[in-house]
Design an enzyme around this catalytic site. Structure first.
Site, PDB file in Angstrom:
ATOM      1  N   GLU A 182     -41.015 -43.884   7.135  1.00 16.55           N
ATOM      2  CA  GLU A 182     -41.151 -42.534   6.588  1.00 16.55           C
ATOM      3  C   GLU A 182     -40.174 -41.578   7.261  1.00 16.55           C
ATOM      4  O   GLU A 182     -40.490 -40.983   8.286  1.00 16.55           O
ATOM      5  CB  GLU A 182     -42.585 -42.022   6.777  1.00 16.55           C
ATOM      6  CG  GLU A 182     -43.602 -42.725   5.899  1.00 16.55           C
ATOM      7  CD  GLU A 182     -45.026 -42.205   6.099  1.00 16.55           C
ATOM      8  OE1 GLU A 182     -45.252 -41.428   7.042  1.00 16.55           O
ATOM      9  OE2 GLU A 182     -45.904 -42.597   5.307  1.00 16.55           O
ATOM     10  N   GLU A 216     -47.465 -48.040   1.520  1.00 13.13           N
ATOM     11  CA  GLU A 216     -48.529 -47.460   2.353  1.00 13.13           C
ATOM     12  C   GLU A 216     -49.210 -46.340   1.576  1.00 13.13           C
ATOM     13  O   GLU A 216     -48.538 -45.504   0.977  1.00 13.13           O
ATOM     14  CB  GLU A 216     -47.942 -46.888   3.658  1.00 13.13           C
ATOM     15  CG  GLU A 216     -49.011 -46.243   4.535  1.00 13.13           C
ATOM     16  CD  GLU A 216     -48.444 -45.543   5.773  1.00 13.13           C
ATOM     17  OE1 GLU A 216     -47.531 -46.095   6.418  1.00 13.13           O
ATOM     18  OE2 GLU A 216     -48.929 -44.436   6.092  1.00 13.13           O
TER      19      GLU A 216
END
Ligand code: MG
Length: 319
Positions: free
Chosen positions: A153, A240
Site C-alpha cells: 500500500e 486485502e
C-alpha cells in the site's frame, strides 16, 4: 470454474475449492483481459485469508496454519505479508524474514493452494524490493502456486513513482519467472485505481492491479473508481480487505461488506481477507493466544467466524 446462464445473469459457480486439488486442477494462472484464468483458460476466482505482518505474528507462519486454512476454512489462496520497514521486518532482519515467508510458501505448495508473496510496505524501496523479488522468482518461479504482490500500500508516492518502481520490480521477476501473476499497487493504500486506469503499465503479461477496501470506510466511491478501471480494461485483484473500518477496528459493516462481495462476485474478482492474527481488534480473526491450528468457534472473533463461514459457503458447504 463454470458459468451457468440463468435469466440473463452469469452465475459463477466454483467447484475447485470443494475437491481441494486447487493448484493441481488449475495450474499456471494467466490474465486474459479483465480476468484471472486457469491453465485451461477458464475464469477462476480465488478466495482466502491474509496472514498478518510476519514480523508481528510469526506464530501463524507455520505449515499447520496453512493446512488448517485450506482444510477447515477452504481457502484456495493465502497471503503472506512480509513486513519491510518495522525493526523486526525485512530490512533489518532479512534472513529470518525470507525464511518465515518461505515457510508459508512451501506450505502452500505442499497443500496445493495459491499463495501471495506480499511486500508489505508503505514506502518505496526499489533496490531492496528488486533484490527480494529477484530471489523469490528464482526460487519459486517454476511453481504455479506463487503470486507476487510487489507493493502492498503506497501512501506518499505518486502513481508515476509507483509505476516506475513497479516496472523495475516486474523486470527483475521476469528475468527468472516469465509467467506467474504479479500484483501492482497504487497510491493511497491501493485506492487510486482510477489513476492506473488512465496510465497503465504496458508491455508485460500477467499483471493485475490491487484494490484494497475496508467496508465500513470505503464505499460507493471506491467501487465507482474500480468500475471505471474495469471499464478501461484494468484487471483487478482485491489482495486485502476488511469488513470493518480502515483502522482495522470498530464495528463490522455487514451491509457494505455484502455490497462489496456482490460486486466482486459480479466481476469475478479474487480476494484475500485481513487477517489471521490474535490481536484485540475487529479485523483480527483470532482471539488472543489462539494456537497455530485446530481452531474451534471459541477461538474465533466475530469477524473470524463470519470469514470462515463465508469461505466455506463459497466452497459449497452449508456451515
Ligand atoms: Mg513461472
Amino acid at each position: 470454474m463454470r458459468f451457468i446462464y440463468i435469466f440473463g445473469l452469469f452465475l459463477i459457480v466454483s467447484s475447485m475449492q470443494i475437491t481441494g486439488q486447487v493448484v493441481s486442477e488449475n495450474g499456471q494462472l494467466q490474465v486474459d483481459g479483465l480476468y484471472l484464468k486457469n491453465a485451461q483458460g477458464d475464469t477462476i476466482v480465488l478466495r482466502g485469508m491474509s496472514l498478518g505482518w510476519h514480523n508481528w505474528w510469526p506464530q501463524y507462519y507455520t505449515p499447520e496454519t496453512v493446512k488448517w486454512l485450506k482444510e477447515d476454512w477452504k481457502c484456495s489462496i493465502v497471503r503472506a505479508p512480509m513486513g519491510v520497514d518495522p525493526d523486526s521486518g525485512y530490512i533489518k532482519m532479512k534472513e529470518w524474514s525470507v525464511n518465515t515467508i518461505s515457510t508459508v510458501v512451501d506450505a502452500a505448495i505442499e497443500n496445493d493452494i495459491y499463495v501471495i508473496i506480499d511486500w508489505h510496505s508503505h514506502s518505496l524501496k526499489t533496490k531492496q524490493a528488486v533484490e527480494f523479488f529477484s530471489a523469490m522468482a528464482k526460487k519459486y518461479g517454476s511453481y504455479p502456486n506463487v503470486i507476487y504482490e510487489i507493493f502492498n500500500e503506497p501512501i506518499n508516492n505518486s502513481w508515476e513513482e509507483v509505476k516506475k518502481y513497479s516496472i523495475k520490480v516486474i523486470e527483475a521477476i521476469r528475468e527468472h519467472d516469465p509467467d506467474n501473476i504479479i500484483l501492482v499497487g497504487n497510491p493511497h493504500w491501493c485506492q487510486d485505481i482510477h489513476l492506473v486506469a488512465d496510465d497503465p503499465i504496458e508491455g508485460y503479461d500477467n499483471i493485475m492491479y490491487t484494490v484494497h477496501f475496508y467496508a465500513a470506510t470505503h464505499k460507493d466511491f471506491l467501487r465507482e473508481r474500480s468500475d471505471y478501471a474495469l471499464s478501461k480494461g484494468i484487471p483487478v485483484f482485491v489482495s486485502e480487505y476488511g469488513a470493518c473500518h480502515a483502522n482495522g477496528d470498530d464495528e463490522i459493516d455487514y451491509e457494505e461488506w455484502q455490497k462489496w462481495l456482490d460486486w466482486m462476485d459480479a466481476n469475478a474478482i479474487s480476494w484475500c481477507k485481513w487477517s489471521i492474527v490474535d490481536k484485540v481488534e475487529t479485523s483480527a480473526a483470532l482471539k488472543p493466544k489462539t494456537p497455530t491450528s485446530g481452531w474451534t468457534e471459541d477461538d474465533l472473533s466475530e469477524s473470524g467466524k463470519a470469514s470462515r463461514k463465508l469461505l466455506r459457503k463459497y466452497a459449497g458447504l452449508k456451515d
